[in-house]
Design a protein around this motif. Structure first.
Motif, PDB file in Angstrom:
ATOM      1  N   GLU A  93      41.329  39.517  29.674  1.00 16.24           N
ATOM      2  CA  GLU A  93      41.013  39.419  31.618  1.00 16.24           C
ATOM      3  C   GLU A  93      42.489  40.073  31.434  1.00 16.24           C
ATOM      4  O   GLU A  93      42.399  40.393  32.877  1.00 16.24           O
ATOM      5  CB  GLU A  93      40.573  38.397  31.016  1.00 16.24           C
ATOM      6  N   PHE A  97      42.982  43.423  34.856  1.00 15.54           N
ATOM      7  CA  PHE A  97      43.272  42.437  35.938  1.00 15.54           C
ATOM      8  C   PHE A  97      44.304  43.686  36.246  1.00 15.54           C
ATOM      9  O   PHE A  97      44.380  44.139  37.502  1.00 15.54           O
ATOM     10  CB  PHE A  97      44.129  40.882  35.894  1.00 15.54           C
ATOM     11  N   TRP A  98      45.441  43.750  35.675  1.00 12.31           N
ATOM     12  CA  TRP A  98      46.231  44.533  35.792  1.00 12.31           C
ATOM     13  C   TRP A  98      46.238  46.172  35.924  1.00 12.31           C
ATOM     14  O   TRP A  98      46.477  46.772  36.563  1.00 12.31           O
ATOM     15  CB  TRP A  98      47.255  44.376  34.637  1.00 12.31           C
ATOM     16  N   GLN A 100      43.250  46.874  37.133  1.00 14.08           N
ATOM     17  CA  GLN A 100      42.915  46.859  38.439  1.00 14.08           C
ATOM     18  C   GLN A 100      43.821  47.257  39.668  1.00 14.08           C
ATOM     19  O   GLN A 100      43.693  48.166  40.866  1.00 14.08           O
ATOM     20  CB  GLN A 100      42.245  45.798  38.968  1.00 14.08           C
ATOM     21  N   ILE A 101      44.635  45.978  38.834  1.00 18.79           N
ATOM     22  CA  ILE A 101      46.206  45.940  40.084  1.00 18.79           C
ATOM     23  C   ILE A 101      46.499  48.246  40.243  1.00 18.79           C
ATOM     24  O   ILE A 101      47.213  48.574  41.716  1.00 18.79           O
ATOM     25  CB  ILE A 101      47.426  45.536  39.498  1.00 18.79           C
ATOM     26  N   TYR A 102      46.209  48.982  38.967  1.00 18.87           N
ATOM     27  CA  TYR A 102      47.113  50.334  39.016  1.00 18.87           C
ATOM     28  C   TYR A 102      45.251  51.104  39.468  1.00 18.87           C
ATOM     29  O   TYR A 102      45.730  52.445  39.296  1.00 18.87           O
ATOM     30  CB  TYR A 102      47.336  50.532  37.512  1.00 18.87           C
ATOM     31  N   VAL A 145      49.713  45.622  28.299  1.00 21.02           N
ATOM     32  CA  VAL A 145      49.681  45.740  29.748  1.00 21.02           C
ATOM     33  C   VAL A 145      50.229  46.396  29.989  1.00 21.02           C
ATOM     34  O   VAL A 145      49.468  47.221  31.905  1.00 21.02           O
ATOM     35  CB  VAL A 145      49.749  44.210  30.443  1.00 21.02           C
TER      36      VAL A 145
END
Lengths: 318, 463
Positions: A93, A97-98, A100-102, A145
């Protein structure tokens, strides 16, 4: 190529980074070495757009960070000094998430996620909450990450602080492998062994200034052909330091507790003279260690202090 | 941008619900406190089973006003049951023996003195265990007094204008409201003097004002405020009430009917007040977490990512909004179904709650983005939130506040939310809630935007 030009940062009256410039070529493993408080983290913060410099600029392939922050940020991955994860999320997860951030989604995200878990050696723990990980595993996930978007440049801010030797070795091996595969690595540390092991090029910082910069061999030779001799003593040391300082055979004489450290052009002659001087004192020689020229001796030569001592006495601002 | 903001909000939500301790503190603690308050306030708290007081009434007056007061009291079946008693001694005896909760004596000169506009004192006898009954009777008599004053006023108008022979309409009555309140003040002051002070219990008594509606008809919030009770803040007149004057004839007839506005129990008020207070308090606590996060490396990692700081701020705002919404909903659902407290219609309650969640999310984002010290935010959480809770009416009903403080309460998001949720319980229309809800949302977006300017932006002072 990443270019850092005349970066300057001041906090009130305190100059944290004083007009430093260096270049990191594509595929380099570049080390930024210095004690705590030298200005390494502040430099990294300015390079990654977290902190606005008072003057100077950062460019990547000619793109200025000031003008195109997203261009540079998309190509960099930051591994912060402490664990920067969502502890109540699983490894997967966190990575998702990270990612998606990138802006990484779909099949690419799945591929990158598997690759990151594999590189970090956490594939079997992908469904486990980050808070259940050991310190070493958290460190590895912390690095994974930063790689989820497959950055061109991996910026690592002392990634091995406070972990066990086994995890440390794993991290160093991982970084070495990533660099061999073509990833540019910028690695800050106050452990000269790590920088010596990983980096082909480096810069040494002290009190916000760049005191040495170049290829590993070039920097190592800054100390000349001097060896560093460490002697463990017992008993009353008396005015031993003063006697040694008056003798041209010895350079950079330091006494810390019952440990005597000095540098010398000719190690054999220096040891012999030191032993005879010590014999006239009310102390006894317990152990001798002779180290060939290295980054430690370069730092000692440049600053008159040992890197390890500086680590202990420095403040918060890295 | 919105997708990323939702990702950020979702991740924070997951973090929260997986942290059992934080989740329990967020939900269980407020529910527990609301329950304790419910038990502390006992029967007052229930919205469906409030006590009906048994009152012995001695009517020594032989005039119309005394008889009308007795009739008026008889009609308040939801609050009192009138027992006719022939003299004061017998009434007192019944009170002492516990056969009735209180006794009201209407003096011999009641009709004549009220007819002359004089203040009349009505003694109410209760035992110490039945102070609620005393306050209730005071409220009912006050309402009657207001009604009587309105009639006196209309009689005066009718005397001065012989053309006015027809029944007075609602609009005429409403137009007469403010002046009517003046004369009502004299009469109701007399009524109030009959009892002791109207304090906490008076709020339940105020429910009767809403129910009987006649006193509130002409003066709305103003007249009821004089008794320190809970009033419809919309200033809405009870449209179904009417007063018929027989022109210059001395005979006066009251036609009472129930108001459209429902009564608000102390239980409803405090359940809403607690919810509003906890949401505000939690929003400020979340600001503390934001400040702490800003000092950590996870924030650095977010800032090092190619994401605009507005996206990050929206993510924070959304996360707080969702958490506040869920917490508020759980608190209200617990109040409704576990504590059996009456609330407004679901749609209206949800609308106001959403508006309030938006505004406290804005407060949280602004504080979390601009304040650098955890201690300062903690101070705000412990002191600021409590002050805001008091000013917003969560501790003491807004309606008892001086005008200036009522104005402050209406500006504060928590005061506004509380007022509108109470209005919803009273039965106002949804149309009347839109503007307050827009105000709350505007406050939330405005403050969130201010916070967004700072949050996630590169720093000059270090992160």
């Amino acid at each position: 190529m990443l270019e850092v030009e005349s970066l300057h940062k001041r906090f009130g009256q305190h100059v944290a980074v004083d007009n430093i410039s260096f270049q990191v070529k594509k595929g380099d493993a570049f080390g930024l070495l210095g004690p705590n408080g030298a200005g390494k983290s502040t430099t990294l913060s300015m390079m990654t757009g977290l902190l606005i410099p008072n003057s100077g600029e950062v460019r990547l392939d000619g793109h200025r960070l000031k003008d195109e922050p997203k261009y540079l940020k998309q190509r960099m991955g930051l591994v912060p000094q402490s664990i920067a994860l969502y502890e109540n999320l699983t490894a997967e997860e966190n990575l998702r998430f990270w990612g998606q951030i990138y802006g990484v989604t779909g099949a690419k995200l799945r591929d990158n996620l598997d690759w990151c878990l594999q590189v970090a050696g956490l594939t079997e723990h992908r469904k486990q909450l980050a808070k259940r990980f050991s310190g070493g595993m958290q460190r590895r996930l912390n690095i994974a990450v930063a790689m989820i978007h497959r950055p061109e440049i991996l910026i690592m801010d002392e990634p091995t602080v406070g972990i066990d030797p086994q995890s440390r070795n794993h991290i160093l091996e991982t970084v070495k492998t990533l660099n061999r595969e073509g990833m540019t690595v910028i690695y800050t540390s106050h452990y000269m062994e790590e920088v010596q092991y990983l980096c082909q090029r480096l810069a040494i910082m002290d009190n916000g200034e760049l005191i040495a910069y170049g290829n590993l061999e070039d920097v190592r030779q800054l100390a000349g052909a001097r060896s560093t001799i460490t002697m463990q003593l017992s008993g009353e040391i008396g005015d031993l330091t003063r006697q040694l300082e008056h003798d041209m055979t010895f350079q950079n004489v330091q006494v810390e507790g019952d440990t005597l450290v000095f540098q010398a052009q000719n190690a054999a002659v220096a040891v012999s003279r030191a032993v005879s001087i010590i014999a006239n004192q009310s102390c006894e020689l317990q152990k001798i260690d002779v180290a060939q020229p290295n980054l430690e001796s370069a730092f000692l030569h440049l600053t008159g202090r040992r890197l390890r001592d500086s680590v202990g006495e420095a403040g918060d601002q890295g | 941008m919105i997708r990323l903001s939702f990702s950020i909000a979702l991740i924070q939500w997951k973090q929260l619900i997986r942290d059992r301790r934080a989740f329990i503190m967020l939900i269980a603690f407020p529910v527990m406190l609301t329950s304790i308050l419910s038990f502390a306030l006992g029967g007052l708290f229930s919205g469906t089973t409030h006590q009906i007081s048994k009152v012995a009434v001695v009517n020594e007056d032989r005039g119309a006003a005394g008889a009308q007061l007795v009739d008026y009291l008889r009609q308040q079946t939801g609050f009192v049951r009138v027992v006719d008693v022939s003299n004061a001694a017998e009434a007192l005896n019944e009170v002492n023996q516990g056969q009735v909760d209180g006794a009201l004596v209407i003096p011999r000169s009641f009709t004549s003195e009220t007819g002359q506009g004089k203040t009349v004192a009505l003694p109410v006898e209760v035992t110490s265990a039945h102070s609620f009954t005393r306050d209730l009777v005071n409220q009912l008599v006050s309402s009657y007094g207001l009604e009587l004053a309105d009639v006196q006023y209309l009689k005066t108008i009718a005397t001065q204008s012989p053309a006015m022979k027809s029944p007075v309409t609602n609009s005429a009555l409403n137009n007469a409201g403010s002046t009517g309140a003046t004369s009502a003040g004299a009469t109701s002051a007399g009524a109030t003097s009959a009892g002791a002070t109207s304090t906490g219990a008076a709020s339940t008594g105020a429910a009767s004002t809403g129910a009987t509606s006649t006193g509130a008809t002409s003066t709305g919030a103003t007249s009821t405020n004089s008794t320190g009770g809970l009033a419809p803040t919309t200033g809405k007149a009870a449209s179904s009430s009417s007063v018929v004057s027989q022109g210059t004839s001395p005979a006066v007839t009251f036609i009472n009917s129930m108001s459209n506005l429902r009564p608000v129990t102390a239980g409803s008020y405090y359940a809403i007040g607690m919810m509003v207070m906890f949401l505000l308090s939690n929003a400020i606590s979340r600001a503390t977490s934001m400040v702490q996060e800003r000092r950590g490396d996870r924030y650095k990692r977010l800032l090092a990512a190619p994401v605009g700081h507005v996206t990050l701020a929206i993510g924070q705002w959304l996360a707080t909004f969702l958490i506040m919404l869920v917490q508020g909903a759980i608190l209200l659902l617990c109040s409704r179904f576990i504590l059996q407290i009456q609330l407004g219609p679901v749609g209206q309650t949800a609308l106001v709650l959403a508006g309030y969640a938006a505004s406290v999310a804005g407060i949280s984002t602004l504080l979390g983005s601009t304040i650098r010290s955890v201690q300062v935010v903690n101070g705000l959480a412990s002191i600021g939130a409590n002050i805001a809770a008091v000013l917003g009416g969560s501790i003491f009903p807004i309606y008892g506040f001086p005008q200036m403080m009522q104005w402050i309460a209406q500006v504060l998001p928590n005061g506004q939310a509380l007022t509108r949720l109470v209005d919803s319980v009273m039965g106002v229309s949804t149309a009347e809630l839109w503007i307050p809800v827009f105000y709350l949302v505007f406050v939330g977006i405005f403050l969130g935007t201010l916070g967004g300017i700072r949050y996630g932006a590169p720093s000059r002072k270090g992160v």
